[in-house]
Design a protein around this motif. Structure first.
Motif, PDB file in Angstrom:
ATOM      1  N   PRO A  49       0.823  -1.229   0.000  1.00  0.00           N
ATOM      2  CA  PRO A  49       0.000   0.000   0.000  1.00  0.00           C
ATOM      3  C   PRO A  49       0.849   1.268   0.000  1.00  0.00           C
ATOM      4  O   PRO A  49       1.900   1.335   0.644  1.00  0.00           O
ATOM      5  N   TYR A  50       0.380   2.261  -0.734  1.00  0.00           N
ATOM      6  CA  TYR A  50       1.022   3.568  -0.761  1.00  0.00           C
ATOM      7  C   TYR A  50       0.214   4.537   0.100  1.00  0.00           C
ATOM      8  O   TYR A  50      -1.008   4.394   0.205  1.00  0.00           O
ATOM      9  N   PRO A  51       0.860   5.537   0.680  1.00  0.00           N
ATOM     10  CA  PRO A  51       0.120   6.539   1.450  1.00  0.00           C
ATOM     11  C   PRO A  51      -0.712   7.428   0.544  1.00  0.00           C
ATOM     12  O   PRO A  51      -0.407   7.590  -0.635  1.00  0.00           O
ATOM     13  N   ARG A  52      -1.760   8.004   1.109  1.00  0.00           N
ATOM     14  CA  ARG A  52      -2.583   8.955   0.370  1.00  0.00           C
ATOM     15  C   ARG A  52      -1.900  10.324   0.383  1.00  0.00           C
ATOM     16  O   ARG A  52      -1.035  10.605   1.209  1.00  0.00           O
ATOM     17  N   GLN A  53      -2.313  11.184  -0.533  1.00  0.00           N
ATOM     18  CA  GLN A  53      -1.655  12.485  -0.634  1.00  0.00           C
ATOM     19  C   GLN A  53      -1.828  13.319   0.628  1.00  0.00           C
ATOM     20  O   GLN A  53      -0.950  14.104   0.984  1.00  0.00           O
ATOM     21  N   GLY A  54      -2.944  13.145   1.310  1.00  0.00           N
ATOM     22  CA  GLY A  54      -3.128  13.852   2.573  1.00  0.00           C
ATOM     23  C   GLY A  54      -2.078  13.458   3.594  1.00  0.00           C
ATOM     24  O   GLY A  54      -1.581  14.299   4.360  1.00  0.00           O
ATOM     25  N   GLU A  55      -1.715  12.174   3.643  1.00  0.00           N
ATOM     26  CA  GLU A  55      -0.673  11.698   4.557  1.00  0.00           C
ATOM     27  C   GLU A  55       0.695  12.224   4.140  1.00  0.00           C
ATOM     28  O   GLU A  55       1.532  12.571   4.991  1.00  0.00           O
ATOM     29  N   ILE A  56       0.934  12.297   2.830  1.00  0.00           N
ATOM     30  CA  ILE A  56       2.192  12.847   2.328  1.00  0.00           C
ATOM     31  C   ILE A  56       2.326  14.320   2.719  1.00  0.00           C
ATOM     32  O   ILE A  56       3.401  14.784   3.112  1.00  0.00           O
ATOM     33  N   THR A  57       1.216  15.060   2.630  1.00  0.00           N
ATOM     34  CA  THR A  57       1.240  16.476   3.008  1.00  0.00           C
ATOM     35  C   THR A  57       1.616  16.646   4.477  1.00  0.00           C
ATOM     36  O   THR A  57       2.424  17.513   4.828  1.00  0.00           O
ATOM     37  N   LEU A  58       1.058  15.805   5.357  1.00  0.00           N
ATOM     38  CA  LEU A  58       1.404  15.862   6.779  1.00  0.00           C
ATOM     39  C   LEU A  58       2.876  15.534   6.999  1.00  0.00           C
ATOM     40  O   LEU A  58       3.536  16.142   7.857  1.00  0.00           O
ATOM     41  N   PHE A  59       3.408  14.595   6.216  1.00  0.00           N
ATOM     42  CA  PHE A  59       4.835  14.266   6.314  1.00  0.00           C
ATOM     43  C   PHE A  59       5.691  15.473   5.926  1.00  0.00           C
ATOM     44  O   PHE A  59       6.672  15.791   6.614  1.00  0.00           O
ATOM     45  N   TYR A  60       5.343  16.164   4.840  1.00  0.00           N
ATOM     46  CA  TYR A  60       6.108  17.339   4.419  1.00  0.00           C
ATOM     47  C   TYR A  60       6.081  18.424   5.495  1.00  0.00           C
ATOM     48  O   TYR A  60       7.094  19.082   5.752  1.00  0.00           O
ATOM     49  N   GLU A  61       4.922  18.608   6.109  1.00  0.00           N
ATOM     50  CA  GLU A  61       4.828  19.608   7.175  1.00  0.00           C
ATOM     51  C   GLU A  61       5.712  19.223   8.356  1.00  0.00           C
ATOM     52  O   GLU A  61       6.395  20.077   8.947  1.00  0.00           O
ATOM     53  N   HIS A  62       5.703  17.931   8.720  1.00  0.00           N
ATOM     54  CA  HIS A  62       6.531  17.426   9.816  1.00  0.00           C
ATOM     55  C   HIS A  62       8.016  17.583   9.482  1.00  0.00           C
ATOM     56  O   HIS A  62       8.817  18.049  10.298  1.00  0.00           O
ATOM     57  N   LEU A  63       8.385  17.232   8.257  1.00  0.00           N
ATOM     58  CA  LEU A  63       9.776  17.326   7.816  1.00  0.00           C
ATOM     59  C   LEU A  63      10.267  18.769   7.863  1.00  0.00           C
ATOM     60  O   LEU A  63      11.361  19.053   8.374  1.00  0.00           O
ATOM     61  N   GLU A  64       9.459  19.686   7.358  1.00  0.00           N
ATOM     62  CA  GLU A  64       9.867  21.091   7.353  1.00  0.00           C
ATOM     63  C   GLU A  64      10.031  21.615   8.777  1.00  0.00           C
ATOM     64  O   GLU A  64      10.977  22.359   9.074  1.00  0.00           O
ATOM     65  N   LYS A  65       9.116  21.230   9.656  1.00  0.00           N
ATOM     66  CA  LYS A  65       9.184  21.660  11.058  1.00  0.00           C
ATOM     67  C   LYS A  65      10.498  21.209  11.701  1.00  0.00           C
ATOM     68  O   LYS A  65      11.187  21.987  12.369  1.00  0.00           O
ATOM     69  N   VAL A  66      10.884  19.942  11.474  1.00  0.00           N
ATOM     70  CA  VAL A  66      12.112  19.410  12.069  1.00  0.00           C
ATOM     71  C   VAL A  66      13.342  20.068  11.444  1.00  0.00           C
ATOM     72  O   VAL A  66      14.301  20.420  12.142  1.00  0.00           O
ATOM     73  N   LEU A  67      13.334  20.248  10.138  1.00  0.00           N
ATOM     74  CA  LEU A  67      14.487  20.863   9.475  1.00  0.00           C
ATOM     75  C   LEU A  67      14.695  22.303   9.936  1.00  0.00           C
ATOM     76  O   LEU A  67      15.834  22.781  10.004  1.00  0.00           O
TER      77      LEU A  67
END
Length: 240
Positions: A171-189
């Protein structure tokens, strides 16, 4: 499989093109028509051009943003007659159709078609996993949007008719889950100082292109989120 593939028309100007697109979908056995911020819809000309596909117009989903239209999709294909300046996997209609039909076994698939005058913006293409082009005359490759939809849906029907049974894919993640990952990644960076406010450059755009191209599976995305959470926990401990 075709029931899980949605055709998304972005900011369409001419209502007749919406009707012609609905007819193209019904011709080829697709049923999902999504409209992002159409200029005029509903409209009598759309109904006239739809002919026997008025039911698809009646059931069309109208939303205000591309992000809303693709939030629950695991694969997003952007269509464009021109090569873009960033490195995004480029596929012709036949190859893209085979990929979409294969993945439609396990989730929702989106195909984006842009405005009549300018197509999709670079920002909208950045939301896509793949770039689909139609192999047309190099001197004049731009098609009417309804014609482009007709060609792509034809390739989807061909691919679906020739599809063989295969093992269930990961299974692949949905785009909504990908968006949350990008937000999390940017916050940590930002917290680690990797992204400096005065010199941000295009770090996140490049990372989005990378992850859209490589497409981590659902379990892999969970692992990446876990790594980011671990980094946050270390940062919190170091504060005290």
């Amino acid at each position: 499989m075709l029931d899980n593939i949605r055709i998304i028309m972005v900011n369409t100007f001419h209502p007749g093109n919406i009707g012609a697109a609905a007819r193209a979908l019904k011709n080829m056995g697709l049923s999902q028509l999504w409209l992002v911020d159409p200029i005029e819809f509903p409209h009598a000309e759309a109904e006239s051009r739809a002919a026997g596909a008025k039911d698809l117009l009646d059931n069309a989903v109208v939303v205000q943003s591309v992000e809303e239209a693709i939030a629950d999709c695991q694969l997003v294909i952007g269509t464009s007659a021109r090569q873009r300046s960033f490195d995004q996997p480029l596929m012709d209609a036949e190859a893209a159709a085979a990929m979409m039909v294969d993945e439609a076994r396990s989730g929702q698939i989106a195909i984006l078609f842009g405005r009549e005058t300018m197509g999709l913006t670079n920002e909208e293409m950045l939301l896509c996993n793949r770039h689909l082009y139609i192999d047309a005359n190099e001197d004049y490759p731009v098609l009417n949007i309804a014609q482009a939809i007709q060609l792509v849906t034809y390739e989807l029907r061909r691919a679906a008719r020739g599809a063989k049974a295969v093992a269930e894919p990961a299974p692949y993640p949905r785009q909504g889950e990908i968006t949350l990952f990008y937000e999390h990644l940017e916050k940590v960076l930002r917290r680690t100082g990797f992204i400096i406010p005065q010199h941000e450059g295009r770090v996140m755009d490049k990372l989005r292109r990378y992850f859209n191209r490589t497409r981590p599976e659902k379990a892999e995305l969970g692992m990446l989120r876990g790594i980011l959470t671990s980094v946050e926990e270390v940062l919190e401990r170091e504060k005290h």
